[in-house]
Motif scaffolding. Structure first.
Motif, mmCIF file in Angstrom:
data_model
loop_
_atom_site.group_PDB
_atom_site.id
_atom_site.type_symbol
_atom_site.label_atom_id
_atom_site.label_comp_id
_atom_site.label_asym_id
_atom_site.label_seq_id
_atom_site.Cartn_x
_atom_site.Cartn_y
_atom_site.Cartn_z
ATOM 1 N N GLN A 147 1.186 29.372 -5.804
ATOM 2 C CA GLN A 147 1.302 28.733 -7.114
ATOM 3 C C GLN A 147 2.500 27.777 -7.184
ATOM 4 N N ARG A 148 2.986 27.387 -6.025
ATOM 5 C CA ARG A 148 4.084 26.435 -5.939
ATOM 6 C C ARG A 148 3.530 25.105 -5.434
ATOM 7 N N SER A 149 4.085 24.004 -5.924
ATOM 8 C CA SER A 149 3.548 22.701 -5.529
ATOM 9 C C SER A 149 4.663 21.688 -5.338
ATOM 10 N N ALA A 150 4.318 20.615 -4.653
ATOM 11 C CA ALA A 150 5.240 19.495 -4.455
ATOM 12 C C ALA A 150 4.435 18.225 -4.282
ATOM 13 N N SER A 151 5.058 17.102 -4.631
ATOM 14 C CA SER A 151 4.424 15.789 -4.483
ATOM 15 C C SER A 151 5.355 14.864 -3.712
ATOM 16 N N VAL A 152 4.793 14.120 -2.760
ATOM 17 C CA VAL A 152 5.560 13.164 -1.966
ATOM 18 C C VAL A 152 4.710 11.913 -1.784
ATOM 19 N N SER A 153 5.350 10.814 -1.413
ATOM 20 C CA SER A 153 4.601 9.580 -1.185
ATOM 21 C C SER A 153 5.274 8.770 -0.087
ATOM 22 N N SER A 154 4.516 7.818 0.461
ATOM 23 C CA SER A 154 5.041 6.998 1.552
ATOM 24 C C SER A 154 4.289 5.677 1.606
ATOM 25 N N SER A 155 4.997 4.632 2.028
ATOM 26 C CA SER A 155 4.359 3.351 2.311
ATOM 27 C C SER A 155 4.309 3.089 3.818
ATOM 28 N N ALA A 208 5.154 9.148 10.571
ATOM 29 C CA ALA A 208 5.636 9.164 9.192
ATOM 30 C C ALA A 208 4.798 10.088 8.322
ATOM 31 N N LEU A 209 3.478 10.053 8.497
ATOM 32 C CA LEU A 209 2.614 10.898 7.676
ATOM 33 C C LEU A 209 2.758 12.368 8.056
ATOM 34 N N ALA A 267 0.860 -1.187 0.000
ATOM 35 C CA ALA A 267 0.000 0.000 0.000
ATOM 36 C C ALA A 267 0.894 1.235 0.000
ATOM 37 N N GLU A 268 0.413 2.291 -0.638
ATOM 38 C CA GLU A 268 1.171 3.526 -0.721
ATOM 39 C C GLU A 268 0.198 4.694 -0.770
ATOM 40 N N ILE A 269 0.611 5.805 -0.222
ATOM 41 C CA ILE A 269 -0.210 7.002 -0.261
ATOM 42 C C ILE A 269 0.635 8.159 -0.775
ATOM 43 N N GLY A 270 0.052 8.954 -1.624
ATOM 44 C CA GLY A 270 0.752 10.099 -2.202
ATOM 45 C C GLY A 270 0.018 11.390 -1.912
ATOM 46 N N LEU A 271 0.780 12.450 -1.666
ATOM 47 C CA LEU A 271 0.220 13.764 -1.358
ATOM 48 C C LEU A 271 0.763 14.791 -2.338
ATOM 49 N N ARG A 272 -0.137 15.570 -2.911
ATOM 50 C CA ARG A 272 0.254 16.725 -3.724
ATOM 51 C C ARG A 272 -0.360 17.957 -3.075
#
Length: 448
Positions: free
Chosen positions: A64-72, A78-79, A54-59
């Motif tokens: 107007q600036r953005s980033a994407s990260v993810s974690s298992s 951790a979150l 399982a994995e979860i990703g956050l954007r």
């Protein structure tokens, strides 16, 4: 596995945490999957694989600036660290005036339609082993088959959930089953290989394993002793297994990113005829048990059936929200998302509508031509439309499929190819992108 509601809760909680940490907007994708795959070769069990994850990703967006990260790792610590890292990354990212979530007023509302994506079954590995053995046995029993690269059978299930800070939270589950075989015919330098496979959402819809294996064996035998074809311009008929690649080139060329970057050979083709009037390209994301069926896209927008090509005319670009803003248009519900990065473009159950003639009738007037069953390489320039690929298949002589051919190259321009496509009536829905047998006039063949 989690339930759909639990997956939705994970995604919604992460979005809420991003808001509390200072994000102006955010969305989260949760994906959990498990699968079992059994492989055999020469009648012996070769491998049994079981995967779960399982994995979860956050954007998220800060201005107007953005980033994407993810974690298992789903622990609270951790979150929390995931959110802090994404905020820090976004504050250092360059501004993008077009990026952002889908417009709130366009988000899908109401309950999800039942697309029959999940049959809810648990298949014992012993059943998968029997399917693989049966498939390979059937392939090896075809006279002339001399060796095997193996056969396999698989079963899997995926949970997908999405949540946005604009109020959208939905999820669904999907099952998948597959069976395949790949065998070798002939000896020494004359050996040829071929395969067959079938993938379905419901276990009960899977082709009998013996039929899959038999087709693989017969295809390998048919390719023995290939000839070289004389070079020249001739009609080419494409087997459905390879003809579907033309739709992938179409989708890439009309995607929002290609249009905004001006890197498409179809840049000025909106509302123009790019195919002949007999061709309609349809998308049906609501097809029950379809391999690419989905009620909402990767931004939470509703999907809908659509004629992307309507009697030859290109009706729309395929746009996520960022491309739509840049082009001053409305997003089309074609965003596709994984747990990391921005949306890409994807379609749901894409196909060329069936024509009126049988494949036999489609090639009946061909004195000399080519029937393509395999293509090699990726010599396609989507900026110019120039197309050149290695191919193998069979000679068409006096309207009949004759001896096999190999080591040839076919070439043309996709604009000309699209305009000259003629579709047969043998459309079958077995893949997420599907076409009937296709004939294209005037392509160049380089052989001897």
């Amino acid at each position: 596995m989690l339930t759909i509601s639990q997956a939705e809760e994970y995604a919604a909680d992460l979005v809420a945490a991003a808001g509390r940490a200072g994000a102006d907007a955010a969305d989260a994708i949760f994906v959990e999957g498990r699968s079992t795959d059994v492989s055999v070769r020469l009648g012996q069990l070769e491998d049994v694989g079981r995967s779960e994850g399982a994995e979860i990703g956050l954007r998220l967006f800060v201005g107007q600036r953005s980033a994407s990260v993810s974690s298992s790792d789903f622990s609270k610590e951790a979150l929390s660290a995931l959110v802090e890292r994404a905020i820090a990354m976004a504050r250092e990212a360059p501004e993008d005036p077009w990026a952002g979530l889908a417009p709130k007023e366009l988000l899908m509302k109401g309950a999800l339609a039942d697309l029959e994506n999940d049959d809810g079954r648990e298949i014992d590995p012993a059943i998968l082993r029997e399917l693989a053995l049966t498939s390979e046995d059937a392939a090896r029993s075809v006279e002339g088959v001399t060796n095997s690269e193996g056969a396999s059978a698989s079963a899997g299930r995926t949970i997908f959930a999405m949540s946005t800070s604009t109020g959208f939270t939905r999820g669904y589950s999907a099952s998948s089953y597959g069976c395949s075989a790949c065998v070798i015919a002939g000896q020494g330098n004359t050996m040829q290989r071929d395969y067959d496979f079938h993938t379905t959402r419901y276990f009960e819809d899977l082709d009998p394993a013996a039929e899959i294996g038999k087709r693989a064996g017969e295809r390998a035998i048919a390719r023995l002793n290939p000839q070289r074809l004389t070079s020249g311009q001739m009609p080419i008929v494409f087997d459905p297994r390879v003809g579907s690649s033309f739709l992938s080139y179409l989708i890439q060329a009309i995607s929002g990113s290609a249009i905004t970057r001006k890197t498409s050979f179809l840049l000025d083709s909106l509302d123009q005829n790019i195919f002949n009037e007999a061709i309609t390209v349809k998308e049906d994301p609501f097809r029950k048990r379809g391999l690419a069926s989905r009620a909402f896209d990767g931004e939470g927008l509703p999907t809908k059936p659509l004629n992307i090509i309507d009697q030859g005319r290109l009706t729309t670009w395929l746009l996520d929200s960022a491309a739509a803003r840049q082009l001053n248009k409305v997003p089309t519900g074609h965003a596709r998302r994984g747990v990391g990065g921005p949306p890409s473009i994807g379609t749901g159950n894409l196909y060329i509508a069936a024509g009126k003639e049988t494949p036999a009738a489609l090639m009946s007037d061909i004195k000399e031509g080519l029937y393509v069953t395999e293509m090699i390489g990726s010599g396609v320039n989507l900026i110019t439309g120039d197309y050149s690929r290695g191919a193998s298949g069979f000679i068409i002589r006096d309207g009949q499929i004759a001896e096999p051919v190999a080591e040839i190259t076919i070439a043309a321009n996709l604009k000309d190819m699209f305009m000259n496509i003629v579709a047969a009536n043998d459309l079958r829905f077995r893949r997420s992108t599907e076409v009937p047998t296709l004939r294209i006039e005037g392509m160049m063949v380089a052989g001897q």
